[in-house]
Write a protein that holds these residues in place. Structure first.
Motif, PDB file in Angstrom:
ATOM      1  N   LEU A  45       0.824  -1.215   0.000  1.00  0.00           N
ATOM      2  CA  LEU A  45       0.000   0.000   0.000  1.00  0.00           C
ATOM      3  C   LEU A  45       0.858   1.264   0.000  1.00  0.00           C
ATOM      4  CD1 LEU A  45      -2.947   0.976   0.113  1.00  0.00           C
ATOM      5  CD2 LEU A  45      -2.712   1.082   2.612  1.00  0.00           C
ATOM      6  N   GLU A  46       0.603   2.151  -0.973  1.00  0.00           N
ATOM      7  CA  GLU A  46       1.340   3.397  -1.097  1.00  0.00           C
ATOM      8  C   GLU A  46       0.472   4.625  -0.912  1.00  0.00           C
ATOM      9  OE1 GLU A  46       3.107   3.276  -4.937  1.00  0.00           O
ATOM     10  OE2 GLU A  46       4.511   1.663  -4.454  1.00  0.00           O
ATOM     11  N   ASP A  47      -0.804   4.528  -1.265  1.00  0.00           N
ATOM     12  CA  ASP A  47      -1.689   5.699  -1.271  1.00  0.00           C
ATOM     13  C   ASP A  47      -2.988   5.342  -0.549  1.00  0.00           C
ATOM     14  OD1 ASP A  47      -3.104   7.999  -1.840  1.00  0.00           O
ATOM     15  OD2 ASP A  47      -2.474   8.097  -3.924  1.00  0.00           O
ATOM     16  N   LEU A  48      -3.304   6.099   0.511  1.00  0.00           N
ATOM     17  CA  LEU A  48      -4.520   5.858   1.289  1.00  0.00           C
ATOM     18  C   LEU A  48      -5.298   7.154   1.442  1.00  0.00           C
ATOM     19  CD1 LEU A  48      -6.358   4.122   3.128  1.00  0.00           C
ATOM     20  CD2 LEU A  48      -4.829   4.671   5.033  1.00  0.00           C
ATOM     21  N   ALA A  90       0.974   1.392   8.518  1.00  0.00           N
ATOM     22  CA  ALA A  90       1.284   0.904   7.179  1.00  0.00           C
ATOM     23  C   ALA A  90       2.722   1.259   6.840  1.00  0.00           C
ATOM     24  CB  ALA A  90       0.323   1.511   6.158  1.00  0.00           C
ATOM     25  N   LEU A 145       3.340   2.868   3.303  1.00  0.00           N
ATOM     26  CA  LEU A 145       2.500   3.992   2.887  1.00  0.00           C
ATOM     27  C   LEU A 145       3.329   5.245   2.598  1.00  0.00           C
ATOM     28  CD1 LEU A 145      -0.518   4.661   2.492  1.00  0.00           C
ATOM     29  CD2 LEU A 145      -0.489   5.615   4.814  1.00  0.00           C
ATOM     30  N   ALA A 190       3.364   5.594   9.928  1.00  0.00           N
ATOM     31  CA  ALA A 190       3.719   5.357   8.532  1.00  0.00           C
ATOM     32  C   ALA A 190       5.126   5.896   8.300  1.00  0.00           C
ATOM     33  CB  ALA A 190       2.710   6.024   7.611  1.00  0.00           C
ATOM     34  N   LEU A 227      -0.906   9.939   2.289  1.00  0.00           N
ATOM     35  CA  LEU A 227      -2.055   9.767   3.178  1.00  0.00           C
ATOM     36  C   LEU A 227      -2.902  11.033   3.198  1.00  0.00           C
ATOM     37  CD1 LEU A 227      -3.719   8.302   5.363  1.00  0.00           C
ATOM     38  CD2 LEU A 227      -2.068   9.148   7.061  1.00  0.00           C
TER      39      LEU A 227
END
Length: 337
Positions: A163-166, A183, A186, A209, A189
């Motif tokens: 996961l890179e983009d939340l 994360a 990540l 993160a 965010l």
């Protein structure tokens, strides 16, 4: 001749559409019982029939917009079929109908190695009693979905190792008291708390993160806490509409940032003393916030490498141009306003 051409085109299209890489279904365009009521069963049958006939080697994108009263079993069949077709982008947009919601079958998320983008919107309940496994998921968007408990949040995020983009839009304490984001991978965010538009309580946030590069926080008003572990790789952070947080360390966690956009008042957030923003090169402030000049003074004294200063007064409708100062040398101690 014209009729024959149309017939040939129609037959050709019947086979061509099955190879389309992107599919979108919207129940608003589905047959209805009457002028106001959509037939959910007919919509479910149309979706399932289309997915069954689809023949593309890879399903790039599947977008489903449906009612919250849709049978969970039908939604599960859609997701299972999409996963079997190795879908890369999945959008589930469930709108409220008589306050009914859809619970996603957690077992379907126990293992998937093809899904890269997942968007979940509105009338969706998420209950993950055990950790999911979405090995390739890079982007996750959560818009006003409802988690059963804090373990469900943790089991979802911990099960996304890539996961890179939340992006999270939610009402504070609408579901869980403390929304924890842990994360390690990540990088981006965005959190928008909708408490200012009628939230249900005073929840809190914990953000861990370490690889985070871009942070955007908006609407943290009158919540219990916001605790952020320092991200040493932080490039840019934007903090807007933040005030009256009982326990927070927001500014203190941003000392590694190279660019800061602060739309807040020093009277409404804890301003760290003795902390040096030793990587900060660009700073943007809103000048309509209360005692913004005190925040500016503190930031200038704490930012030895600052070169770009942008001051914007959004309350001045006669001028759309902000004050922008650019210097080839640090501004600290050399700027008069």
């Amino acid at each position: 001749m014209r009729t024959e051409s149309v017939s040939v085109l129609s037959k050709r299209w019947r086979s061509l559409w099955t190879m389309l890489p992107k599919l979108k279904f919207d129940c608003d365009f589905n047959p209805v019982f009457d002028d106001n009521n959509i037939d959910p069963h007919m919509f479910s049958e149309n979706v399932y029939r289309t997915l069954t006939l689809h023949k593309a080697p890879v399903l790039e994108s599947l977008h489903l917009s449906f009612e919250g009263r849709t049978d969970c079993l039908d939604v599960g069949i859609w997701i299972a079929t999409a996963f079997a077709r190795r879908v890369r982008k999945l959008v589930l947009d469930s709108f409220y109908q008589e306050d009914q919601t859809v619970t996603l079958p957690s077992v379907l998320f126990s293992y998937n190695d093809s899904l890269e983008i997942l968007k979940l919107k509105c009338a969706i309940d998420l209950d993950f009693p055990s950790r999911v496994c979405l090995k390739s998921l890079r982007k996750l968007y959560l818009y006003q979905v409802h988690f059963k408990d804090e373990d469900s949040v943790s089991n979802l995020l911990c099960g996304c190792p890539s996961l890179e983009d939340l992006v999270v839009h939610r009402y504070s304490n609408a579901d869980v008291a403390t929304f924890t984001i842990a994360a390690p991978s990540l990088q981006r965010l965005t959190i928008e708390d909708l408490c200012q538009e009628g939230g249900y309580g005073n929840g809190g946030y914990v953000i861990n993160a370490p690889a985070l590069k871009y942070l955007n926080i908006n609407g943290f008003i009158d919540i219990e806490s916001c605790l952020i572990d320092k991200a040493l790789e932080l490039v840019e952070a934007k903090i807007s509409n933040v005030s009256d947080i009982a326990n927070e360390n927001i500014l203190e966690s941003l000392t590694s940032a190279k660019r800061l956009i602060l739309h807040l008042s020093p009277l409404e957030i804890k301003v760290p003393t003795g902390k040096i923003f030793d990587q900060l090169v660009c700073l943007e402030l809103l000048t309509h916030e209360r005692e913004w000049w005190n925040l500016l003074s503190i930031m200038l004294d704490s930012s030895p490498k600052l070169q770009i200063l942008k001051l914007t007064d959004v309350s001045n409708f006669t001028s759309q141009l902000p004050f922008l100062f650019v210097s080839t040398t640090p501004l600290s101690g050399n700027l008069l306003i």
